[in-house]
Motif scaffolding. Sequence first.
Motif, short mmCIF file in Angstrom:
data_model
loop_
_atom_site.label_atom_id
_atom_site.label_comp_id
_atom_site.label_asym_id
_atom_site.label_seq_id
_atom_site.Cartn_x
_atom_site.Cartn_y
_atom_site.Cartn_z
N GLU A 101 -1.61 -46.40 31.99
CA GLU A 101 -2.80 -47.11 31.54
C GLU A 101 -3.43 -46.40 30.33
O GLU A 101 -3.91 -47.05 29.40
CB GLU A 101 -3.82 -47.23 32.66
N ALA A 102 -3.41 -45.05 30.35
CA ALA A 102 -3.94 -44.30 29.21
C ALA A 102 -3.16 -44.60 27.94
O ALA A 102 -3.74 -44.80 26.86
CB ALA A 102 -3.92 -42.80 29.51
N ALA A 103 -1.84 -44.66 28.06
CA ALA A 103 -1.01 -44.96 26.89
C ALA A 103 -1.24 -46.39 26.40
O ALA A 103 -1.27 -46.64 25.19
CB ALA A 103 0.47 -44.77 27.25
N THR A 104 -1.45 -47.32 27.33
CA THR A 104 -1.72 -48.72 26.94
C THR A 104 -3.03 -48.82 26.17
O THR A 104 -3.12 -49.49 25.13
CB THR A 104 -1.76 -49.62 28.19
N LEU A 105 -4.07 -48.15 26.68
CA LEU A 105 -5.36 -48.17 25.99
C LEU A 105 -5.28 -47.47 24.63
O LEU A 105 -5.91 -47.91 23.66
CB LEU A 105 -6.43 -47.50 26.86
N ALA A 106 -4.51 -46.38 24.56
CA ALA A 106 -4.34 -45.69 23.28
C ALA A 106 -3.66 -46.60 22.26
O ALA A 106 -4.01 -46.60 21.07
CB ALA A 106 -3.54 -44.40 23.48
N GLY A 107 -2.67 -47.38 22.72
CA GLY A 107 -2.03 -48.34 21.83
C GLY A 107 -2.99 -49.40 21.33
O GLY A 107 -2.96 -49.80 20.16
N LEU A 108 -3.88 -49.86 22.24
CA LEU A 108 -4.89 -50.84 21.84
C LEU A 108 -5.83 -50.26 20.80
O LEU A 108 -6.17 -50.92 19.81
CB LEU A 108 -5.67 -51.29 23.07
N ALA A 109 -6.26 -49.01 21.00
CA ALA A 109 -7.16 -48.36 20.04
C ALA A 109 -6.48 -48.25 18.67
O ALA A 109 -7.11 -48.48 17.63
CB ALA A 109 -7.58 -46.99 20.55
N ALA A 110 -5.19 -47.90 18.68
CA ALA A 110 -4.46 -47.77 17.41
C ALA A 110 -4.36 -49.11 16.69
O ALA A 110 -4.51 -49.19 15.46
CB ALA A 110 -3.08 -47.19 17.66
N LYS A 111 -4.13 -50.19 17.45
CA LYS A 111 -4.04 -51.51 16.83
C LYS A 111 -5.38 -51.94 16.24
O LYS A 111 -5.43 -52.53 15.16
CB LYS A 111 -3.58 -52.53 17.88
N LEU A 112 -6.47 -51.67 16.97
CA LEU A 112 -7.79 -52.02 16.44
C LEU A 112 -8.07 -51.30 15.12
O LEU A 112 -8.56 -51.89 14.16
CB LEU A 112 -8.88 -51.68 17.46
N LYS A 113 -7.76 -50.01 15.09
CA LYS A 113 -8.00 -49.25 13.86
C LYS A 113 -7.10 -49.73 12.73
O LYS A 113 -7.50 -49.71 11.56
CB LYS A 113 -7.78 -47.75 14.12
N ALA A 114 -5.89 -50.18 13.08
CA ALA A 114 -4.95 -50.63 12.04
C ALA A 114 -5.41 -51.90 11.35
O ALA A 114 -5.16 -52.10 10.16
CB ALA A 114 -3.56 -50.83 12.66
N VAL A 115 -6.09 -52.79 12.09
CA VAL A 115 -6.52 -54.06 11.49
C VAL A 115 -7.94 -53.99 10.92
O VAL A 115 -8.38 -54.92 10.26
CB VAL A 115 -6.45 -55.21 12.52
N MET A 116 -8.64 -52.87 11.14
CA MET A 116 -9.98 -52.73 10.58
C MET A 116 -9.90 -52.43 9.09
O MET A 116 -9.02 -51.68 8.65
CB MET A 116 -10.75 -51.61 11.30
N PRO A 117 -10.78 -53.01 8.28
CA PRO A 117 -10.81 -52.66 6.86
C PRO A 117 -11.00 -51.16 6.68
O PRO A 117 -11.77 -50.52 7.40
CB PRO A 117 -12.00 -53.45 6.32
N ALA A 118 -10.29 -50.59 5.70
CA ALA A 118 -10.33 -49.14 5.50
C ALA A 118 -11.74 -48.64 5.23
O ALA A 118 -12.14 -47.58 5.71
CB ALA A 118 -9.39 -48.75 4.35
N ALA A 119 -12.50 -49.41 4.47
CA ALA A 119 -13.86 -48.97 4.14
C ALA A 119 -14.73 -48.91 5.39
O ALA A 119 -15.53 -47.97 5.57
CB ALA A 119 -14.48 -49.92 3.11
N HIS A 120 -14.58 -49.91 6.29
CA HIS A 120 -15.37 -49.90 7.52
C HIS A 120 -14.94 -48.74 8.42
O HIS A 120 -15.80 -48.07 9.03
CB HIS A 120 -15.18 -51.22 8.25
N LEU A 121 -13.64 -48.47 8.50
CA LEU A 121 -13.17 -47.39 9.34
C LEU A 121 -13.71 -46.05 8.85
O LEU A 121 -14.10 -45.19 9.66
CB LEU A 121 -11.64 -47.37 9.36
N ARG A 122 -13.77 -45.87 7.53
CA ARG A 122 -14.33 -44.62 7.00
C ARG A 122 -15.81 -44.49 7.34
O ARG A 122 -16.30 -43.38 7.60
CB ARG A 122 -14.15 -44.58 5.46
#
Length: 328
Positions: A101-122
Amino acid sequence: MRHEKGENLLHLALEMQAARHGLSLADIERRFGVGRRTAMRMRDAVLRLFPQAEEVPQGDRVRRWRLPSGTLDRLLAVPADELATLESAIKLMEDHNRPLEAATLAGLAAKLKAVMPAAHLRRVEPDLEALLEAEGLACRPGPRPRLDPQVIDTLRQALKAGRAVRLTYGSRRAPEPTTRVVHPYGFLHGHRHYLVGRQSAPARPEVRLYSFPRITAAEALDLPLERDPDFDLAAFARRAFGVFQEAPQQVVWRFAPSAAEEARSFLFHPDQTLEAQPDGGLVVRFTAGGLLEMAWYLYTWGEAVEVLEPPELAALVHPHRRAWGAVP
């Protein structure tokens, strides 16, 4: 207040896009804690702002509305507090010995960060770091059994596919692990983790628990899952204080006045009732099995709790109470 109303409308629009079957007025009332007239005004405001909204035909005569997929995608931005909550959930799953479950949630977090605009993530990364530093998670004391993520993944896939599994399972009574065909019903997670299932006939027909650490191998079979239509996993779990299943009994605990306020803040069992006492104490009642797990827990309350029922639990607790004077 004006800003709060605007936020609610935006959240409603997002939920109307996410809800595949749409949202009804009753759904809006429940999710936003508003009355029927306010729910109607919120719905009408979203329909004015997004004329592409569509009514979802249903067979139950309840009207529902949704926004087409993609309508609000350019408006979506995950705030720092939501990302911090997700990161905390990952750490919590790791601490509770649930690596898959930890690995699944970590994958979800990575996907969210990947689709977020770079400026917003910064912009949110400094806030995210600060929130995570302030979010402390206490380590769970005691040893934790090793779990095989591949076994857990096989069981989850079998559950989703509606298939039976062949388990290689160890037992204290047998010198070597044995194989058995099991129809999986679900999982119970706690201090120990278990598969809930039933062996194929003519083996033991009752639903039982299979300890994850004792499952050394699992294979999904081309055999349809045979499930009792009357079985309710939530009701099965409520029969026990922890996960150990035994005949449920009437349980009554009395907390001293000095601990009553603290005890009132705990949910000891989903079906518990609380009774305030004239002297300021508190009586807690519920029906469940798992007396040994109850005893382990009650030790942490020291002299602040007295077991009134059942006598078997009182015999486990009272002679061995730790008078530490500290309530958890």
